[in-house]
Design an enzyme around this catalytic site. Structure first.
Site, mmCIF file in Angstrom:
data_model
loop_
_atom_site.group_PDB
_atom_site.id
_atom_site.type_symbol
_atom_site.label_atom_id
_atom_site.label_comp_id
_atom_site.label_asym_id
_atom_site.label_seq_id
_atom_site.Cartn_x
_atom_site.Cartn_y
_atom_site.Cartn_z
ATOM 1 C CE LYS A 115 -4.321 -1.729 1.244
ATOM 2 N NZ LYS A 115 -5.641 -1.431 1.631
ATOM 3 C CE LYS A 198 -5.910 -7.236 -1.743
ATOM 4 N NZ LYS A 198 -5.823 -7.150 -0.330
ATOM 5 C CE LYS A 201 -13.464 -3.077 0.720
ATOM 6 N NZ LYS A 201 -13.570 -2.823 2.144
HETATM 7 P P1 TYM Z 1 -10.969 -5.478 4.177
HETATM 8 O O1 TYM Z 1 -12.008 -4.470 4.430
HETATM 9 O O2 TYM Z 1 -9.868 -5.149 3.224
HETATM 10 O O3 TYM Z 1 -11.605 -6.813 3.654
HETATM 11 C C1 TYM Z 1 -12.625 -7.486 4.393
HETATM 12 C C2 TYM Z 1 -12.467 -8.997 4.256
HETATM 13 O O4 TYM Z 1 -12.497 -9.376 2.876
HETATM 14 C C3 TYM Z 1 -11.370 -10.188 2.572
HETATM 15 N N1 TYM Z 1 -10.985 -9.954 1.162
HETATM 16 C C4 TYM Z 1 -10.853 -10.914 0.245
HETATM 17 N N2 TYM Z 1 -11.013 -12.243 0.292
HETATM 18 C C5 TYM Z 1 -10.810 -12.955 -0.850
HETATM 19 N N3 TYM Z 1 -10.473 -12.375 -2.043
HETATM 20 C C6 TYM Z 1 -10.297 -11.038 -2.136
HETATM 21 N N4 TYM Z 1 -9.994 -10.487 -3.305
HETATM 22 C C7 TYM Z 1 -10.484 -10.234 -0.967
HETATM 23 N N5 TYM Z 1 -10.424 -8.893 -0.712
HETATM 24 C C8 TYM Z 1 -10.724 -8.741 0.597
HETATM 25 C C9 TYM Z 1 -10.284 -9.715 3.547
HETATM 26 O O5 TYM Z 1 -9.294 -10.696 3.733
HETATM 27 C C10 TYM Z 1 -11.099 -9.461 4.800
HETATM 28 O O6 TYM Z 1 -11.304 -10.678 5.509
HETATM 29 N N6 TYM Z 1 -7.784 -5.647 7.984
HETATM 30 C C11 TYM Z 1 -9.124 -6.059 7.588
HETATM 31 C C12 TYM Z 1 -10.190 -5.431 8.460
HETATM 32 C C13 TYM Z 1 -9.995 -5.710 9.897
HETATM 33 C C14 TYM Z 1 -10.071 -6.975 10.552
HETATM 34 C C15 TYM Z 1 -9.797 -6.724 11.925
HETATM 35 C C16 TYM Z 1 -10.334 -8.259 10.116
HETATM 36 C C17 TYM Z 1 -9.701 -4.795 10.861
HETATM 37 N N7 TYM Z 1 -9.589 -5.386 12.069
HETATM 38 C C18 TYM Z 1 -9.781 -7.762 12.861
HETATM 39 C C19 TYM Z 1 -10.312 -9.292 11.050
HETATM 40 C C20 TYM Z 1 -10.049 -9.030 12.400
HETATM 41 C C21 TYM Z 1 -9.305 -5.611 6.159
HETATM 42 O O7 TYM Z 1 -8.529 -4.905 5.606
HETATM 43 O O8 TYM Z 1 -10.402 -5.994 5.569
#
Ligand code: TYM
Length: 335
Positions: A115, A198, A201
């Site tokens: 990032k 991947k 967003k």
């Molecule tokens: P975020 O908002 O980027 O994504 C939310 C969830 O979606 C999954 N994900 C994917 N899975 C498969 N293929 C993809 N292309 C793909 N893009 C996103 C992510 O792995 C995630 O599970 N850091 C986390 C948010 C967070 C969190 C936490 C998660 C904050 N605190 C504590 C678990 C526990 C995140 O960036 O999610």
């Protein structure tokens, strides 16, 4: 057993988030609760701040993401659904854990490197410190299981390292080590335009991701225009070696229909993408269409969505308070 997971309010839910995480969250609501456990899901608005977002987008996205989760099947009467900001213990524990985590550990985090790119000096401190707050999110509730996509696995390993170091340094088994649960069916959904990136967003190409709010026509068009190759489909996934885009579309079909990828290929073997893509588009529309309709209805009353977050936060605050106090006392604070 306690399941905890979060999602950033940085845009609309897309198929990667849905198949990689949220579909599992919904399934766990039944499975874990049948075993007497608890499910907690939150909007990671504080993590959303680590990259620039306007205040108006932050506010709108938080409500819209909450409504999307409910539309996708998260029931706020059965799961605790809230946003991080409303439970200040997340930030407080995050600061305490900053003193346990090591700079060397954070330097190894690939998400930060991706990032921040070449402009590391210009990245926010929040983006660098992101995984420590994420550790606080799950350790605060003694989470046993954390369902996430593959891209978050490294962050959860760091959470385990932080918990282990805390327990060792303070000679107490205070924190439970959380287990990452990576969706077997869709650990990593790829962009529809490039099988090596991947689905995300932050991808500037609208055609690279299917959003849960896309119209039926838009979903069909995105799959019609998805990048593929001219070859026919083989009988098993092994035959898709080196065909990343084809693999991705089969994975999406399999995850949407709760079938094994080889089972899907058995149906389409010998056929080309001209035959497969319309079937995939129909399946996606049939799955996502009803979610979008529920979402549209929920967004008619944004005030109610805000009240749902507040009710969830009340429950989360009650669970978080004793653990935070225990950590503070253990560290010699709260004398
Ligand atoms: P975020 O908002 O980027 O994504 C939310 C969830 O979606 C999954 N994900 C994917 N899975 C498969 N293929 C993809 N292309 C793909 N893009 C996103 C992510 O792995 C995630 O599970 N850091 C986390 C948010 C967070 C969190 C936490 C998660 C904050 N605190 C504590 C678990 C526990 C995140 O960036 O999610």
């Amino acid at each position: 057993m306690r399941v905890v997971s979060g999602i950033k309010p940085t845009g609309n839910l897309h198929l990667g988030n849905y198949l990689g995480a949220v579909k599992q969250w919904v399934a766990m609501q039944d499975d874990i609760q049948a075993k007497g456990g608890e499910t907690m899901y939150f909007i990671a608005d504080l993590h959303g701040l680590t990259e620039w977002i306007t205040p108006a987008a932050m506010a709108a996205n938080t409500i819209e993401m909450t409504a999307t989760l409910i539309a996708a099947g998260i029931d706020p009467d059965r799961s605790i659904l809230f946003n991080q900001t409303r439970v200040s213990a997340h930030s407080e524990l995050g600061w305490l854990l900053n003193n346990v985590a090591r700079v060397g550990w954070l330097n190894r985090m690939t998400q930060f490197k991706d990032k921040a790119g070449k402009n590391r000096e210009g990245a926010s401190v929040g983006l660098y410190d992101y995984p420590v707050l994420m550790a606080a999110d799950v350790l605060l509730y003694n989470a046993t299981h954390v369902p996430v996509g593959e891209d978050q696995k490294q962050h959860l390993e760091l959470a385990r390292d932080i918990a282990t170091k805390f327990n060792n340094d303070y000679e107490r088994e205070l924190f439970t080590l959380p287990e990452p649960l990576i969706s077997g069916a869709a650990p990593r959904i790829m962009s529809l335009r490039d099988g090596s990136a991947k689905m995300s967003k932050s991808n500037p190409s609208e055609m690279s991701l299917v959003k849960l709010i896309d119209s039926d026509e838009m979903i069909a068009e995105k799959f019609r225009k998805a990048k593929t190759d001219p070859d026919v489909l083989p009988e098993t996934m092994e035959g898709l070696e080196g065909r990343a885009e084809a693999r991705n579309l089969i994975t999406i079909y399999a995850a949407l229909s709760d079938r094994a990828p080889d089972d899907v290929l058995a149906q389409f073997a010998g056929k080309g993408f001209g035959a497969f893509k319309p079937e995939l588009a129909d399946l996606a529309v049939a799955t996502l269409g009803p979610i979008r309709e529920r979402l549209t209805r929920l967004l008619d009353d944004r005030g109610e969505v805000g009240r749902i977050l507040e009710r969830g936060a009340e429950k989360a605050r009650d669970l978080a308070a004793p653990l935070l106090l225990d950590v503070q006392r253990t560290m010699g604070l709260q004398i």
